[in-house]
Write a protein that holds these residues in place. Structure first.
Motif, PDB file in Angstrom:
ATOM      1  N   GLU A  52       0.834  -1.202   0.000  1.00 41.07           N
ATOM      2  CA  GLU A  52       0.000   0.000   0.000  1.00 41.07           C
ATOM      3  C   GLU A  52       0.866   1.249   0.000  1.00 41.07           C
ATOM      4  O   GLU A  52       1.892   1.311   0.687  1.00 41.07           O
ATOM      5  N   ARG A  53       0.455   2.236  -0.784  1.00 48.68           N
ATOM      6  CA  ARG A  53       1.160   3.516  -0.798  1.00 48.68           C
ATOM      7  C   ARG A  53       0.751   4.333   0.431  1.00 48.68           C
ATOM      8  O   ARG A  53      -0.427   4.499   0.716  1.00 48.68           O
ATOM      9  N   ASN A  54       1.743   4.810   1.146  1.00 50.69           N
ATOM     10  CA  ASN A  54       1.515   5.627   2.345  1.00 50.69           C
ATOM     11  C   ASN A  54       0.623   4.918   3.359  1.00 50.69           C
ATOM     12  O   ASN A  54      -0.263   5.519   3.971  1.00 50.69           O
ATOM     13  N   GLY A  55       0.839   3.621   3.516  1.00 52.81           N
ATOM     14  CA  GLY A  55       0.050   2.855   4.473  1.00 52.81           C
ATOM     15  C   GLY A  55       0.720   1.542   4.808  1.00 52.81           C
ATOM     16  O   GLY A  55       1.720   1.152   4.205  1.00 52.81           O
ATOM     17  N   SER A  56       0.150   0.832   5.769  1.00 45.65           N
ATOM     18  CA  SER A  56       0.735  -0.429   6.233  1.00 45.65           C
ATOM     19  C   SER A  56      -0.128  -1.644   5.923  1.00 45.65           C
ATOM     20  O   SER A  56       0.140  -2.732   6.418  1.00 45.65           O
ATOM     21  N   ARG A  57      -1.145  -1.457   5.085  1.00 48.38           N
ATOM     22  CA  ARG A  57      -2.057  -2.573   4.802  1.00 48.38           C
ATOM     23  C   ARG A  57      -1.556  -3.393   3.599  1.00 48.38           C
ATOM     24  O   ARG A  57      -2.261  -3.585   2.615  1.00 48.38           O
ATOM     25  N   SER A  58      -0.352  -3.875   3.717  1.00 46.47           N
ATOM     26  CA  SER A  58       0.209  -4.711   2.660  1.00 46.47           C
ATOM     27  C   SER A  58      -0.260  -6.150   2.837  1.00 46.47           C
ATOM     28  O   SER A  58      -0.526  -6.597   3.953  1.00 46.47           O
ATOM     29  N   MET A  59      -0.351  -6.883   1.729  1.00 42.61           N
ATOM     30  CA  MET A  59      -0.824  -8.273   1.758  1.00 42.61           C
ATOM     31  C   MET A  59       0.109  -9.158   0.939  1.00 42.61           C
ATOM     32  O   MET A  59       0.749  -8.701  -0.006  1.00 42.61           O
ATOM     33  N   GLN A  60       0.137 -10.425   1.328  1.00 41.12           N
ATOM     34  CA  GLN A  60       1.030 -11.373   0.665  1.00 41.12           C
ATOM     35  C   GLN A  60       0.398 -12.760   0.660  1.00 41.12           C
ATOM     36  O   GLN A  60      -0.098 -13.221   1.679  1.00 41.12           O
ATOM     37  N   VAL A  61       0.400 -13.415  -0.508  1.00 42.97           N
ATOM     38  CA  VAL A  61      -0.108 -14.780  -0.600  1.00 42.97           C
ATOM     39  C   VAL A  61       0.957 -15.650  -1.255  1.00 42.97           C
ATOM     40  O   VAL A  61       1.791 -15.173  -2.024  1.00 42.97           O
ATOM     41  N   THR A  62       0.920 -16.927  -0.935  1.00 39.81           N
ATOM     42  CA  THR A  62       1.888 -17.884  -1.476  1.00 39.81           C
ATOM     43  C   THR A  62       1.149 -19.060  -2.084  1.00 39.81           C
ATOM     44  O   THR A  62       0.243 -19.619  -1.456  1.00 39.81           O
TER      45      THR A  62
END
Length: 275
Positions: free
Chosen positions: A253-263
């Motif tokens: 996320e730009r200017n935020g911490s709501r990043s996500m990751q899948v494998t």
């Protein structure tokens, strides 16, 4: 009479200097008082040192171009490094009280070979370059209209990253994804990163991470408004998975911490063609 002698001395000095300049670097020196930086022409994917009295630290997550060498007194060892380009480098490493250099800048010419042999890909006559973008766009639209599947999903703060399909077509892979925003705040996408991952981060010697660069994207989102769902497609170079490899997709996320990751583990890969 002095001129020929002076000229001869200058020529000998020049030749000696040129020989030193072209000398092949085969040994790196380190000690326990300072860190020695070793810069590679491409990010380091994996590096191993021979000898417990040597350490070589580098960032395994961000694909760092340099590593830091330190050494304790002891017999010589060796450093083996592989870059993300698949180039292999090896050097003798030695402990010394007085360091001749604090920085080494390596050249691609110093590689000893490649992890995999370079194979020249034959030119394909199946699809003219001028039609490639049109083809990718048409096939991406076709895939998005197909029945939705779910290979993997990550939820976070009323957001979700969903992987619908991974499809082989010709010499490419089509990755169909969706971002779902059920929060009350718009979600701005800073980057979508894809990588092949092998091993476990806890066992550093066996962990490998290789970024995969998309060759085309269709409807790649920059912002997902609150309450919206956005489907999009990334076209990747064809990649055949082995049993212990995983495909990791990260959205930041730009200017935020709501990043996500899948494998994806042993992903179900479809074989489709446009009717």
């Amino acid at each position: 009479m002095k001129t020929p002698i002076c000229t001869g001395i200058l020529m000998l000095t020049f030749l000696a200097h040129a020989q030193t300049q072209t000398e092949v670097l085969d040994t790196l020196y380190g000690n326990d008082k300072k860190v020695v930086a070793v810069f590679f022409p491409a990010p380091i994917r994996q590096a191993i040192v021979g000898g417990e009295h040597f350490t070589f630290n580098y960032n395994r997550e961000s694909g760092q171009y340099f590593g830091l060498l330190q050494a304790l007194p002891g017999p010589p060892g060796n450093l083996l490094a592989i870059t993300t380009k698949g180039n292999v480098y090896t050097y003798i490493i030695k402990y010394t009280e007085s360091l001749p250099r604090l920085n080494y800048f390596l050249d691609k010419k110093e590689r000893i070979g490649r992890e995999k042999p370079e194979v020249k890909k034959p030119v394909s006559a199946s699809r003219p370059d001028s039609l490639t973008k049109v083809y990718y766009t048409k096939f991406s639209r076709f895939l998005v209209k197909q029945k939705s599947e779910r290979l993997a999903m990550k939820r976070k703060n009323k957001l979700a990253l969903k992987i619908h399909k991974l499809v082989y077509e010709s010499d490419e892979m089509f990755l169909v994804m969706a971002l779902i925003n059920k929060s009350k705040i718009d979600y701005e996408v800073d980057a979508v990163r894809i990588a092949s991952v092998v091993g476990n981060k806890k066992r550093k010697s066996s962990y490998q991470e290789v970024p995969i660069q998309p060759i085309f994207s269709w409807q790649a989102p920059t912002i997902i408004q609150k309450g919206a769902i956005k489907k999009f497609v990334f076209v990747l170079p064809k990649y055949v998975f082995t049993g212990n490899e995983r495909l990791r997709i990260s959205v930041e996320e730009r200017n935020g911490s709501r990043s996500m990751q899948v494998t994806l583990r042993h992903p179900h890969i479809s074989l489709l063609t446009i009717p």
